[in-house]
Design an enzyme around this catalytic site. Structure first.
Site, PDB file in Angstrom:
ATOM      1  N   GLU A  53      13.871 -53.857 -34.151  1.00  0.00           N
ATOM      2  CA  GLU A  53      14.601 -52.974 -35.242  1.00  0.00           C
ATOM      3  C   GLU A  53      15.831 -52.427 -34.661  1.00  0.00           C
ATOM      4  OE1 GLU A  53      11.968 -50.798 -38.108  1.00  0.00           O
ATOM      5  OE2 GLU A  53      11.332 -50.559 -36.378  1.00  0.00           O
ATOM      6  N   TYR A  54      15.698 -52.047 -33.406  1.00  0.00           N
ATOM      7  CA  TYR A  54      16.732 -51.232 -32.546  1.00  0.00           C
ATOM      8  C   TYR A  54      17.744 -52.270 -32.265  1.00  0.00           C
ATOM      9  CZ  TYR A  54      19.177 -49.099 -28.906  1.00  0.00           C
ATOM     10  OH  TYR A  54      20.345 -48.229 -28.118  1.00  0.00           O
ATOM     11  N   SER A 100      27.078 -25.314  -4.241  1.00  0.00           N
ATOM     12  CA  SER A 100      25.711 -25.770  -3.424  1.00  0.00           C
ATOM     13  C   SER A 100      24.710 -24.868  -3.372  1.00  0.00           C
ATOM     14  CB  SER A 100      26.243 -26.713  -2.142  1.00  0.00           C
ATOM     15  OG  SER A 100      26.931 -25.886  -1.308  1.00  0.00           O
ATOM     16  N   GLU A 132      11.617 -25.306  -9.483  1.00  0.00           N
ATOM     17  CA  GLU A 132      12.025 -26.712 -10.268  1.00  0.00           C
ATOM     18  C   GLU A 132      12.170 -27.684  -9.122  1.00  0.00           C
ATOM     19  OE1 GLU A 132      16.165 -26.352 -12.315  1.00  0.00           O
ATOM     20  OE2 GLU A 132      15.516 -24.384 -12.895  1.00  0.00           O
ATOM     21  N   LYS A 134      13.870 -30.108  -6.722  1.00  0.00           N
ATOM     22  CA  LYS A 134      15.372 -30.672  -6.211  1.00  0.00           C
ATOM     23  C   LYS A 134      15.466 -32.130  -6.282  1.00  0.00           C
ATOM     24  CE  LYS A 134      18.985 -29.399  -3.305  1.00  0.00           C
ATOM     25  NZ  LYS A 134      19.310 -30.310  -2.849  1.00  0.00           N
ATOM     26  N   GLU A 192      21.571 -33.911 -12.323  1.00  0.00           N
ATOM     27  CA  GLU A 192      21.727 -34.715 -11.043  1.00  0.00           C
ATOM     28  C   GLU A 192      21.426 -36.183 -11.515  1.00  0.00           C
ATOM     29  OE1 GLU A 192      21.992 -33.162  -8.210  1.00  0.00           O
ATOM     30  OE2 GLU A 192      21.467 -34.134  -6.571  1.00  0.00           O
ATOM     31  N   CYS A 428      39.185 -26.260  29.719  1.00  0.00           N
ATOM     32  CA  CYS A 428      39.077 -27.249  28.612  1.00  0.00           C
ATOM     33  C   CYS A 428      38.979 -28.617  29.330  1.00  0.00           C
ATOM     34  CB  CYS A 428      40.113 -27.211  27.898  1.00  0.00           C
ATOM     35  SG  CYS A 428      40.559 -28.667  26.976  1.00  0.00           S
TER      36      CYS A 428
HETATM   37  S1  IVH Z   1      20.850 -25.639  -9.661  1.00  0.00           S
HETATM   38  C1  IVH Z   1      24.062 -24.801  -7.005  1.00  0.00           C
HETATM   39  N1  IVH Z   1      18.607 -27.246  -9.771  1.00  0.00           N
HETATM   40  O1  IVH Z   1      21.291 -29.825  -5.444  1.00  0.00           O
HETATM   41  C2  IVH Z   1      24.160 -24.542  -8.267  1.00  0.00           C
HETATM   42  N2  IVH Z   1      20.338 -28.032  -8.178  1.00  0.00           N
HETATM   43  O2  IVH Z   1      21.840 -28.780  -2.882  1.00  0.00           O
HETATM   44  C3  IVH Z   1      23.027 -24.727  -9.479  1.00  0.00           C
HETATM   45  N3  IVH Z   1      20.292 -30.204  -7.390  1.00  0.00           N
HETATM   46  O3  IVH Z   1      24.476 -29.411  -6.327  1.00  0.00           O
HETATM   47  C4  IVH Z   1      22.296 -25.981  -8.820  1.00  0.00           C
HETATM   48  N4  IVH Z   1      17.845 -30.538  -8.380  1.00  0.00           N
HETATM   49  O4  IVH Z   1      23.186 -31.221  -7.579  1.00  0.00           O
HETATM   50  C5  IVH Z   1      19.870 -27.196  -9.188  1.00  0.00           C
HETATM   51  N5  IVH Z   1      16.802 -28.230 -10.230  1.00  0.00           N
HETATM   52  C6  IVH Z   1      17.930 -28.302  -9.598  1.00  0.00           C
HETATM   53  C7  IVH Z   1      18.494 -29.295  -8.547  1.00  0.00           C
HETATM   54  C8  IVH Z   1      19.663 -29.174  -7.976  1.00  0.00           C
HETATM   55  C9  IVH Z   1      19.136 -31.030  -7.550  1.00  0.00           C
HETATM   56  C10 IVH Z   1      21.487 -30.397  -6.703  1.00  0.00           C
HETATM   57  C11 IVH Z   1      22.700 -30.052  -7.270  1.00  0.00           C
HETATM   58  C12 IVH Z   1      23.077 -29.338  -6.402  1.00  0.00           C
HETATM   59  C13 IVH Z   1      22.465 -29.594  -5.091  1.00  0.00           C
HETATM   60  C14 IVH Z   1      22.601 -28.360  -3.946  1.00  0.00           C
END
Ligand code: IVH
Length: 689
Positions: A53-54, A100, A132, A134, A192, A428
């Site tokens: 269908e899709y 970061s 959360e 990472k 991400e 140096c």
């Molecule tokens: S919050 C810093 N949550 O990790 C601005 N980042 O090392 C808020 N990342 O640049 C970021 N999982 O790309 C956040 N659950 C998560 C994440 C996450 C992966 C990445 C993100 C950030 C990097 C920093």
């Protein structure tokens, strides 16, 4: 992931609508049904349509759009199959910089993080946290205007990224149109993009069979796949995406907590990592981290830690960011990286481009996490002494991700007594100048700006990718130019001729001509690039961008005091002092003048109109505005792509005048520059403030 491309020969629409409005409705209906089906299949994991269908509906929409190209819209699922290759990737200035995360390697560091935050905002102790996963991939920013995906960009240097919209459209988790309600007219969703482990393994097996180089890890593969010029290649790679934050400068978001924000993102159609948790306090957050840690290696994607975030969004604003780089409201809880034990053969010192003497360890080669390591950084003499690291020691060495290997410390039980302590040389190693150690710094410096070690690093940095990008001029060739005394600093590069270069060993006539052409081409780089390339202490790409944006020209920047430079959002006192100090030095001012006479551009080009309501426009502020203070007005103007400068000139777009304006207002009037009040500014900023 390939379902959108399978095109079986199924029945077509039996009664093709003929009226234009009927066609428009039919196309809109098909887009809605198909986008919904993609969301149901990939994000919710609950398919609504059979594949057949899709495919039939998808083919209908493709046919309709082919017959009536004016029916195509930017949210059409037909765009997900990929587009013709682009010639190059454009640049995108993020509405809000992409930051970061700071790291915490232990529970103690997590506690210390809360302590620091509580000194700024005591409520953090009571406001709760989210926990959360990472995700270890490539950060992306997705800009939606009126609910439709307008631009997708990589993180780049955090301020400016690369436009990869066509590539991001091929990822089924990226909504082309937002669902639900409550989203502001303009917003950037951050998330991400990652490679599922299974797709990564399959890709590398295929590359191996084809004799192609393998990707080192899923993160590199994700970043590489995202930056493809041909989005059809990206689509075949099978990238996925999780979303986790929203930026909507000036607009009000319908959430008060990070927890609500994540649910809101899911309601708007984004895929949100399901292990997210909300906890009442840090003790619960630590318990949640402890439960999640053993799961990390079992996940179907790479995860490099757990992110703990302050839940209340109001506290995010209050806490702000460290040095404009790392938000205080979030921290990445990382787990022990891999460690190996090997012999420290010697400690050598390398002179960096800023003159810093960098001690490094020469190691007996050892494998850590699949990589052979034979050198590791030792940072500075203080750290070597503090860790009691001696030449001849058996040492623990670690390598975490892409980070340069580090020597953790000695294995004292294995000492024989033959080990010897390290002392920083007093002269140096490259030019024998007496070294300096500024009172407030841990680094030791070679003070000689003409030190061959410094100059070599400086030229290599100047020519590197990300800096002036002079192709064909790498470290080794720079060393040859120096040794042959063809150059003594970066300004001399612009006097090189093909004949002089071709006379050197290692330069054929053709490569000499290429290098000379590449040097000439570098004259047109924007101010931000030049500032970064100059190798001013502490000035990275992000800081260079901020300075160029704020001051617009080299001259404007050179005239500023450290205080004025430090007033730029994101520029701290250390950077400000380093920049002002650099320009106070007469030798550096002469260098700038020589670069100018060689024809280098020293302005930041005006920005193009797509980037913000005030792109490429320059403003002067005078007097006190009714509601915005200077910093906030500047931030909003910059977020909309504009620049704020100190004095009025013919090129000023408008002067923004408040209560008790200064003489700048008279000058602006004399020059016929428009005068805006705060209300006018806010109107112009519109949704993008
Ligand atoms: S919050 C810093 N949550 O990790 C601005 N980042 O090392 C808020 N990342 O640049 C970021 N999982 O790309 C956040 N659950 C998560 C994440 C996450 C992966 C990445 C993100 C950030 C990097 C920093």
């Amino acid at each position: 992931m390939t379902r959108a491309t399978r095109v079986p020969k199924l029945g077509r629409m039996t009664t093709p609508p003929t009226h234009a409005s009927a066609l428009v409705r039919r196309a809109a209906e098909l887009r809605r049904v198909l986008n919904r089906a993609i969301h149901a299949y990939y994000v919710l994991g609950a398919p609504e349509l059979s594949d057949a269908e899709y495919d039939r509906l998808f083919r209908d929409l493709q046919d309709l759009e082919a017959a009536h190209p004016d029916l195509a819209t930017p949210d059409s699922p037909t765009l997900r199959v990929g587009a013709e290759p682009a010639e190059s990737l454009g640049k995108r200035r993020h509405l809000v910089p992409m930051l970061s995360l700071a790291n915490a390697f232990s529970d103690e560091e997590l506690l210390a993080w809360e302590e620091r935050n509580a000194r700024i905002a005591p409520d953090v102790r009571r406001g709760g946290y989210t926990v959360e996963i990472k995700i270890d991939g490539a950060a992306v920013s997705l800009t939606y205007r009126d609910g439709v995906l307008e631009v997708g960009a990589t993180r780049g240097n955090g301020v400016v990224g690369e436009v990869v919209t066509a590539n991001l459209r091929t990822i089924p988790d990226v909504p082309l149109r937002l669902l639900g309600e409550g989203w502001p007219a303009l917003l950037e969703v951050r998330g991400e993009v990652y490679f599922p482990r299974a797709s990564f393994d399959a890709l590398n097996r295929k590359r191996e069979a084809a004799g192609e180089p393998l990707f080192a890890n899923p993160r590199n593969a994700a970043a590489g796949s995202l930056r493809q010029l041909d989005s059809r290649v990206t689509r075949r790679r099978g990238l996925r995406c999780y979303a986790f934050t929203v930026e909507a400068p000036g607009a009000r978001l319908p959430f008060t907590t990070q927890g609500e924000l994540l649910e809101g993102l899911a309601a708007w159609g984004f895929r949100v990592e399901p292990h997210r948790r909300r906890t009442a306090d840090l003790a619960e957050a630590r318990a949640a981290v402890a439960e999640i840690e053993p799961l990390l290696e079992l996940l179907p994607f790479g995860a490099d830690g757990v992110v703990v975030k302050v839940d209340a969004l109001a506290l995010h604003d209050e806490l702000g960011a460290v040095g404009g780089r790392e938000p205080r409201w979030a921290i990445a809880r990382k787990f022990a990286p891999e460690v190996a034990v090997t012999r420290l053969l010697d400690i050598k010192v390398n002179v960096g481009r800023t003159g810093a003497l960098n001690p490094f360890a020469e190691l007996e080669p050892v494998e850590i996490g699949g990589v052979t390591v034979s050198t590791a950084t030792l940072h500075n003499a203080e750290l070597i002494a503090a860790r009691d690291i001696r030449v001849g020691d058996w040492v623990e060495v670690t390598r975490a991700g892409e980070v340069i290997p580090q020597v953790l410390g000695p294995v004292r039980e294995r000492r024989t007594g033959a080990e010897r302590e390290f002392t920083m040389p007093e002269r140096c190693p490259d030019c024998s100048s007496e070294v300096e150690r500024p009172a407030d710094e841990v680094m030791t410096y070679c003070p000689n700006v003409s030190c061959p070690g410094r100059v070599l690093e400086g030229i290599a940095h100047f020519a590197a990718r990300g800096a002036m990008d002079i192709r064909g001029l790498g470290y080794e060739r720079a060393a040859k130019l120096l040794a042959a005394r063809l150059v003594a600093d970066v300004a001399d590069l612009y006097d090189l001729t093909v004949e002089r270069l071709a006379a050197l060993e290692g330069f054929a006539e053709k490569s000499a001509a290429q290098v000379v052409a590449a040097i000439a081409a570098s004259k047109d780089r924007p101010l931000a690039t030049l500032l970064f390339a100059l190798g001013i202490r502490h000035v990275g790409e992000g800081a260079a961008e901020l300075l160029a944006r704020r001051f617009g020209t080299m001259d404007a920047l050179m005239q500023r005091s450290a205080d004025e430079i430090g007033s730029v959002r994101g520029i701290g006192p250390t950077i400000a002092e380093a920049v002002a100090g650099f320009f106070r030095d007469a030798r550096n001012r002469r260098l700038i003048e020589r670069l100018r006479s060689a024809g280098l551009g020293m302005d930041e080009p005006a920005r193009t109109a797509t980037e913000g309501a005030l792109s490429g426009q320059t403003f002067v502020l005078t007097g006190t505005l009714p509601s915005l203070d200077r910093a906030e007005a500047t931030r909003r103007i910059e977020a909309a792509g504009g620049a704020v400068v100190g004095s009025v000139s013919k090129t000023t777009t408008a002067i923004i005048a408040g209560e008790a304006p200064g003489s700048k207002l008279d000058k602006a009037r004399a020059l016929g520059i428009p005068v805006w009040d705060e209300a006018e500014l806010l109107r112009r900023l519109g949704g993008s403030a």
